[in-house]
Design an enzyme around this catalytic site. Structure first.
Site, PDB file in Angstrom:
ATOM      1  N   THR A   1       0.834  -1.204   0.000  1.00 59.47           N
ATOM      2  CA  THR A   1       0.000   0.000   0.000  1.00 59.47           C
ATOM      3  C   THR A   1       0.864   1.247   0.000  1.00 59.47           C
ATOM      4  O   THR A   1       2.001   1.217   0.468  1.00 59.47           O
ATOM      5  CB  THR A   1      -0.932   0.037   1.236  1.00 59.47           C
ATOM      6  OG1 THR A   1      -1.829   1.143   1.108  1.00 59.47           O
ATOM      7  CG2 THR A   1      -0.163   0.199   2.538  1.00 59.47           C
TER       8      THR A   1
ATOM      9  N   ASP B   1      -7.864  -5.948   0.096  1.00 62.47           N
ATOM     10  CA  ASP B   1      -8.896  -5.375  -0.761  1.00 62.47           C
ATOM     11  C   ASP B   1     -10.206  -5.431   0.008  1.00 62.47           C
ATOM     12  O   ASP B   1     -10.476  -6.403   0.717  1.00 62.47           O
ATOM     13  CB  ASP B   1      -8.998  -6.146  -2.085  1.00 62.47           C
ATOM     14  CG  ASP B   1      -9.564  -5.260  -3.187  1.00 62.47           C
ATOM     15  OD1 ASP B   1      -9.092  -4.123  -3.335  1.00 62.47           O
ATOM     16  OD2 ASP B   1     -10.491  -5.690  -3.894  1.00 62.47           O
ATOM     17  N   THR B   2     -10.982  -4.351  -0.122  1.00 64.28           N
ATOM     18  CA  THR B   2     -12.216  -4.231   0.657  1.00 64.28           C
ATOM     19  C   THR B   2     -13.390  -3.903  -0.244  1.00 64.28           C
ATOM     20  O   THR B   2     -13.231  -3.175  -1.225  1.00 64.28           O
ATOM     21  CB  THR B   2     -12.060  -3.091   1.698  1.00 64.28           C
ATOM     22  OG1 THR B   2     -11.057  -3.476   2.637  1.00 64.28           O
ATOM     23  CG2 THR B   2     -13.355  -2.834   2.450  1.00 64.28           C
TER      24      THR B   2
ATOM     25  N   PHE C   1     -13.554   7.607   6.448  1.00 63.10           N
ATOM     26  CA  PHE C   1     -13.441   7.876   5.011  1.00 63.10           C
ATOM     27  C   PHE C   1     -14.423   6.975   4.272  1.00 63.10           C
ATOM     28  O   PHE C   1     -15.150   6.187   4.896  1.00 63.10           O
ATOM     29  CB  PHE C   1     -11.995   7.620   4.545  1.00 63.10           C
ATOM     30  CG  PHE C   1     -11.627   6.154   4.527  1.00 63.10           C
ATOM     31  CD1 PHE C   1     -11.347   5.486   5.702  1.00 63.10           C
ATOM     32  CD2 PHE C   1     -11.608   5.434   3.334  1.00 63.10           C
ATOM     33  CE1 PHE C   1     -11.020   4.131   5.700  1.00 63.10           C
ATOM     34  CE2 PHE C   1     -11.282   4.082   3.317  1.00 63.10           C
ATOM     35  CZ  PHE C   1     -10.991   3.430   4.508  1.00 63.10           C
ATOM     36  N   GLY C   2     -14.413   7.086   2.944  1.00 63.80           N
ATOM     37  CA  GLY C   2     -15.229   6.182   2.117  1.00 63.80           C
ATOM     38  C   GLY C   2     -16.704   6.259   2.461  1.00 63.80           C
ATOM     39  O   GLY C   2     -17.287   7.345   2.568  1.00 63.80           O
TER      40      GLY C   2
ATOM     41  N   ARG D   1     -11.541  -4.396   8.473  1.00 63.77           N
ATOM     42  CA  ARG D   1     -10.082  -4.408   8.334  1.00 63.77           C
ATOM     43  C   ARG D   1      -9.415  -4.796   9.649  1.00 63.77           C
ATOM     44  O   ARG D   1      -8.485  -5.593   9.680  1.00 63.77           O
ATOM     45  CB  ARG D   1      -9.584  -3.030   7.861  1.00 63.77           C
ATOM     46  CG  ARG D   1      -8.245  -3.087   7.165  1.00 63.77           C
ATOM     47  CD  ARG D   1      -7.865  -1.804   6.442  1.00 63.77           C
ATOM     48  NE  ARG D   1      -8.634  -0.666   6.841  1.00 63.77           N
ATOM     49  CZ  ARG D   1      -9.684  -0.189   6.159  1.00 63.77           C
ATOM     50  NH1 ARG D   1     -10.034  -0.745   5.018  1.00 63.77           N
ATOM     51  NH2 ARG D   1     -10.370   0.843   6.605  1.00 63.77           N
TER      52      ARG D   1
HETATM   53  P1  IMP Z   1      -9.653  -0.578  -0.455  1.00 59.42           P
HETATM   54  O1  IMP Z   1      -9.637  -1.904  -1.122  1.00 59.42           O
HETATM   55  O2  IMP Z   1      -9.242  -0.630   0.982  1.00 59.42           O
HETATM   56  O3  IMP Z   1      -8.925   0.477  -1.242  1.00 59.42           O
HETATM   57  O4  IMP Z   1     -11.185  -0.107  -0.403  1.00 59.42           O
HETATM   58  C1  IMP Z   1     -11.962   0.091  -1.576  1.00 59.42           C
HETATM   59  C2  IMP Z   1     -13.028   1.125  -1.282  1.00 59.42           C
HETATM   60  O5  IMP Z   1     -13.924   0.623  -0.261  1.00 59.42           O
HETATM   61  C3  IMP Z   1     -12.500   2.450  -0.740  1.00 59.42           C
HETATM   62  O6  IMP Z   1     -12.179   3.344  -1.774  1.00 59.42           O
HETATM   63  C4  IMP Z   1     -13.685   2.958   0.078  1.00 59.42           C
HETATM   64  O7  IMP Z   1     -14.607   3.617  -0.763  1.00 59.42           O
HETATM   65  C5  IMP Z   1     -14.322   1.672   0.591  1.00 59.42           C
HETATM   66  N1  IMP Z   1     -13.836   1.364   1.956  1.00 59.42           N
HETATM   67  C6  IMP Z   1     -12.830   0.518   2.317  1.00 59.42           C
HETATM   68  N2  IMP Z   1     -12.676   0.480   3.644  1.00 59.42           N
HETATM   69  C7  IMP Z   1     -13.615   1.335   4.137  1.00 59.42           C
HETATM   70  C8  IMP Z   1     -13.951   1.721   5.473  1.00 59.42           C
HETATM   71  O8  IMP Z   1     -13.350   1.308   6.486  1.00 59.42           O
HETATM   72  N3  IMP Z   1     -14.971   2.599   5.575  1.00 59.42           N
HETATM   73  C9  IMP Z   1     -15.653   3.100   4.517  1.00 59.42           C
HETATM   74  N4  IMP Z   1     -15.366   2.771   3.269  1.00 59.42           N
HETATM   75  C10 IMP Z   1     -14.353   1.892   3.073  1.00 59.42           C
END
Ligand code: IMP
Length: 211
Positions: A7, A68-69, A148-149, A188
């Protein structure tokens, strides 16, 4: 023991350093001079985590992990899912993504959703995956300033203080909680604790020169 987290996000590095055992020295992509975009072209979050971790392992020759989330909303057939980062388009903001979800959910009663994180660890050339999940609901409007997000529109259905299901529908959004409370129950946080347990059980006691 050194471990690379695939990351460039300093917040994620900080968050994971605070959970991982002190025996593991966590490095980011910048620390191994990797300044390229990692490929993320798979149709699932499992596939993307794996793809990113193998890419770093193969090209930089290090033990590493990637995450990845996705936010999965039942009434939207699991969307935004693997498209969570760019649900409203390639250059979209967090606001655009939340507005799209709120519009699509306007007349929908079923508000059930979950966040899922997959961590893919490549160590000694072998892959191990860990999943963290938190169930919740999509609120009807944005609430809170933290995080965030999609945090302002997601309310977990379990209490950060005792890990039990809310009986009285408190419905605090993730963005209304201090970060430590969110981490205690978040997708996470849960995935990272599983990773930490695995590393601690299998690798912590190996002498440095063996690695
Ligand atoms: P990433 O794979 O961690 O980059 O997550 C992909 C997308 O999922 C991010 O751009 C956010 O929009 C959303 N996301 C991931 N983790 C969170 C969180 O803890 N809270 C809110 N949105 C999240």
């Amino acid at each position: 023991m050194e471990l690379v987290f695939a990351t460039n996000n300093p917040h994620k590095l900080q968050e994971i350093r605070s959970i991982l055992s002190q025996h593991f020295e966590l490095k980011g992509l910048k620390d191994i001079c990797c300044n390229e975009e990692l490929p993320e072209t798979q149709p699932t979050i499992e596939g993307n985590a794996s793809q990113k971790a193998f890419y770093v392992h193969k090209n930089y020759g290090v033990d590493c992990f990637a995450d990845d989330t996705g936010l999965e909303i039942e009434a939207l057939g699991g969307n935004p899912g693997v498209m969570s980062a760019r649900y409203a388009g390639e250059q979209c903001s967090f606001e655009d993504n939340m507005n799209k979800v709120l519009n699509e959910m306007q007349s929908i009663e079923n508000r059930k959703a979950c966040f899922r994180t997959i961590i893919s660890l490549i160590i000694d050339g072998k892959e191990h995956q860990f999943e963290g999940r938190v169930d919740g609901i999509i609120l009807k409007e944005k609430r809170g300033e933290e995080g965030f997000g999609y945090d302002p529109i997601f309310a977990p259905v379990i209490s950060p203080s005792n890990g039990e299901m809310f009986k009285d529908h408190m419905e605090l959004s993730f963005a209304e909680m201090p970060l430590e409370e969110k981490n205690r129950i978040s997708h996470r946080g849960r995935a990272v604790r599983k990773l930490n347990e695995f590393l601690t059980a299998n690798f912590q006691s190996l002498p440095q020169q063996k690695r």
